[in-house]
Write a protein that holds these residues in place. Structure first.
Motif, PDB file in Angstrom:
ATOM      1  N   ALA A  84       0.840  -1.033   0.100  1.00 30.60           N
ATOM      2  CA  ALA A  84       0.244   0.097   0.055  1.00 30.60           C
ATOM      3  C   ALA A  84       0.964   1.339   0.390  1.00 30.60           C
ATOM      4  O   ALA A  84       0.793   1.741  -0.826  1.00 30.60           O
ATOM      5  N   GLU A  85       1.835   1.293   0.576  1.00 30.67           N
ATOM      6  CA  GLU A  85       3.132   2.032   0.613  1.00 30.67           C
ATOM      7  C   GLU A  85       3.776   2.355  -0.800  1.00 30.67           C
ATOM      8  O   GLU A  85       3.408   3.565  -0.909  1.00 30.67           O
ATOM      9  N   LEU A  86       4.185   1.214  -1.253  1.00 26.90           N
ATOM     10  CA  LEU A  86       4.645   1.520  -2.150  1.00 26.90           C
ATOM     11  C   LEU A  86       3.688   2.079  -3.667  1.00 26.90           C
ATOM     12  O   LEU A  86       3.851   2.584  -4.215  1.00 26.90           O
ATOM     13  N   ARG A  87       2.594   2.140  -3.605  1.00 26.64           N
ATOM     14  CA  ARG A  87       1.433   2.024  -4.285  1.00 26.64           C
ATOM     15  C   ARG A  87       1.383   3.741  -4.465  1.00 26.64           C
ATOM     16  O   ARG A  87       1.190   4.059  -5.066  1.00 26.64           O
ATOM     17  N   GLU A  88       1.239   4.240  -2.764  1.00 27.47           N
ATOM     18  CA  GLU A  88       1.293   5.495  -2.255  1.00 27.47           C
ATOM     19  C   GLU A  88       2.237   6.335  -2.687  1.00 27.47           C
ATOM     20  O   GLU A  88       2.168   7.672  -3.654  1.00 27.47           O
ATOM     21  N   LEU A  89       3.771   5.881  -2.948  1.00 21.94           N
ATOM     22  CA  LEU A  89       4.816   6.729  -3.255  1.00 21.94           C
ATOM     23  C   LEU A  89       4.786   6.747  -5.272  1.00 21.94           C
ATOM     24  O   LEU A  89       4.996   7.468  -5.681  1.00 21.94           O
ATOM     25  N   GLU A  90       4.470   5.126  -5.730  1.00 24.86           N
ATOM     26  CA  GLU A  90       3.554   5.525  -6.980  1.00 24.86           C
ATOM     27  C   GLU A  90       2.981   6.774  -7.898  1.00 24.86           C
ATOM     28  O   GLU A  90       3.197   7.226  -8.761  1.00 24.86           O
ATOM     29  N   GLU A  91       1.783   6.694  -7.088  1.00 22.67           N
ATOM     30  CA  GLU A  91       1.355   7.914  -7.205  1.00 22.67           C
ATOM     31  C   GLU A  91       1.168   9.325  -6.977  1.00 22.67           C
ATOM     32  O   GLU A  91       1.011   9.831  -8.082  1.00 22.67           O
ATOM     33  N   ALA A  92       1.847   9.387  -5.686  1.00 23.46           N
ATOM     34  CA  ALA A  92       2.812  10.686  -5.589  1.00 23.46           C
ATOM     35  C   ALA A  92       4.076  11.072  -6.991  1.00 23.46           C
ATOM     36  O   ALA A  92       3.904  12.165  -6.800  1.00 23.46           O
ATOM     37  N   ARG A  93       4.423  10.066  -7.177  1.00 29.69           N
ATOM     38  CA  ARG A  93       5.354  10.407  -8.007  1.00 29.69           C
ATOM     39  C   ARG A  93       4.867  10.276  -9.536  1.00 29.69           C
ATOM     40  O   ARG A  93       5.182  11.324 -10.575  1.00 29.69           O
ATOM     41  N   CYS A  94       3.789   9.894 -10.009  1.00 29.22           N
ATOM     42  CA  CYS A  94       2.789   9.739 -11.473  1.00 29.22           C
ATOM     43  C   CYS A  94       2.209  11.329 -11.411  1.00 29.22           C
ATOM     44  O   CYS A  94       2.367  12.251 -12.459  1.00 29.22           O
ATOM     45  N   ALA A  95       1.492  11.424  -9.747  1.00 27.51           N
ATOM     46  CA  ALA A  95       1.045  13.335  -9.275  1.00 27.51           C
ATOM     47  C   ALA A  95       2.483  13.938 -10.261  1.00 27.51           C
ATOM     48  O   ALA A  95       2.150  15.387 -10.444  1.00 27.51           O
ATOM     49  N   ALA A  96       3.397  14.246  -9.956  1.00 22.94           N
ATOM     50  CA  ALA A  96       4.292  15.233  -9.499  1.00 22.94           C
ATOM     51  C   ALA A  96       4.922  16.032 -11.144  1.00 22.94           C
ATOM     52  O   ALA A  96       4.459  15.278 -12.048  1.00 22.94           O
TER      53      ALA A  96
END
Ligand code: ZN
Length: 96
Positions: A84-96
């Motif tokens: 779940a943390e990895l998914r959040e990091l990936e989503e944050a990276r894609c949104a940036a």
């Protein structure tokens, strides 16, 4: 009795330890009979000492099942948390 091999949390190490304990139990029972236990020699049922030894192994088996299940569930929970943390990091990276 539970078929251990079907349990997702019963490991090869668990099985190997149970094999070793069972081997020791059988070996000890043969030694016990060779030393002349009259109850066991009758062949009807094991004497109280042998039944107690069997119960020790049976108790170990029950405890190991519970412990392995708890470890499996804990690892599963931690893995889900990390994923779940990895998914959040990936989503944050894609949104940036
Ligand atoms: Zn005996």
């Amino acid at each position: 009795m539970t078929r251990l091999a079907e349990l997702p949390y019963w490991t090869a190490a668990d099985a190997a330890e149970l094999d070793a304990l069972t081997y020791e139990l059988v070996d000890a029972v043969f030694d016990h009979r060779e030393r002349g236990c009259t109850v066991c020699a009758a062949g009807v049922e094991p004497c109280p000492r042998v039944r107690a030894a069997i119960e020790v192994v049976a108790c170990w088996r029950r405890r190991r099942i519970l412990l392995s299940r708890a470890k499996h569930l804990r690892l599963r929970q931690e893995l889900d948390h990390v994923l779940a943390e990895l998914r959040e990091l990936e989503e944050a990276r894609c949104a940036a």
